[in-house]
Design a protein around this motif. Structure first.
Motif, PDB file in Angstrom:
ATOM      1  N   CYS A  44       0.659  -1.374   0.144  1.00 10.35           N
ATOM      2  CA  CYS A  44       0.259   0.004   0.078  1.00 10.35           C
ATOM      3  C   CYS A  44       0.826   1.430   0.077  1.00 10.35           C
ATOM      4  O   CYS A  44       1.438   1.277   0.984  1.00 10.35           O
ATOM      5  CB  CYS A  44      -0.686  -0.019   1.371  1.00 10.35           C
ATOM      6  SG  CYS A  44      -1.984   1.754   1.220  1.00 10.35           S
ATOM      7  N   ILE A  47      -3.825   5.474   1.642  1.00  8.21           N
ATOM      8  CA  ILE A  47      -4.633   5.142   2.287  1.00  8.21           C
ATOM      9  C   ILE A  47      -5.875   6.831   2.668  1.00  8.21           C
ATOM     10  O   ILE A  47      -5.234   7.575   2.429  1.00  8.21           O
ATOM     11  CB  ILE A  47      -3.971   5.188   4.431  1.00  8.21           C
ATOM     12  CG1 ILE A  47      -3.624   6.039   5.179  1.00  8.21           C
ATOM     13  CG2 ILE A  47      -3.330   3.755   3.848  1.00  8.21           C
ATOM     14  CD1 ILE A  47      -3.671   4.941   6.823  1.00  8.21           C
ATOM     15  N   CYS A  89      -6.293   1.238   1.526  1.00  5.44           N
ATOM     16  CA  CYS A  89      -5.339   1.232   0.542  1.00  5.44           C
ATOM     17  C   CYS A  89      -6.109   2.013  -0.405  1.00  5.44           C
ATOM     18  O   CYS A  89      -7.240   1.664  -1.314  1.00  5.44           O
ATOM     19  CB  CYS A  89      -4.659   0.257   0.652  1.00  5.44           C
ATOM     20  SG  CYS A  89      -2.851  -0.113  -0.614  1.00  5.44           S
TER      21      CYS A  89
END
Length: 95
Positions: A44, A47, A89
């Motif tokens: 990721c 976020i 994510c």
């Protein structure tokens, strides 16, 4: 002469056995290699905290994400159970 042909036959058998062993080990690794590969790990890079009233569809639209990318970087996400403040994510990849 019998000893020489015996030695040649033994050498040829040895080379044949090594060749077969090499052949089968390469063939097996190519066949079973697909099954033994570990699953790719999501990474990721960005976020997002879910806002009140948002659903997965809104988040995918907001960040211009395809279903495939969104699912791949959020593999355990249950879109029917999102809650406010949940971290998702929004940018990443599989490695």
């Amino acid at each position: 002469m019998a000893n020489s042909s015996n030695s040649t036959a033994t050498s040829l058998n040895f080379v044949l056995m090594l060749s077969l062993l090499l052949f089968f080990s390469v063939a097996e690794s190519q066949f079973f290699g697909e099954f033994l590969k570990p699953n790719p790990t999501p990474v990721c890079n960005s976020i997002y905290g879910v806002q009140t009233g948002y659903i997965c569809f809104n988040i995918k639209q907001k960040f211009n994400l395809t279903d495939e990318l969104f699912t791949s970087v959020n593999p355990n996400l249950n879109c029917t159970a999102l809650f406010t403040g949940q971290w998702l994510c929004t940018k990443g990849a599989l490695q």
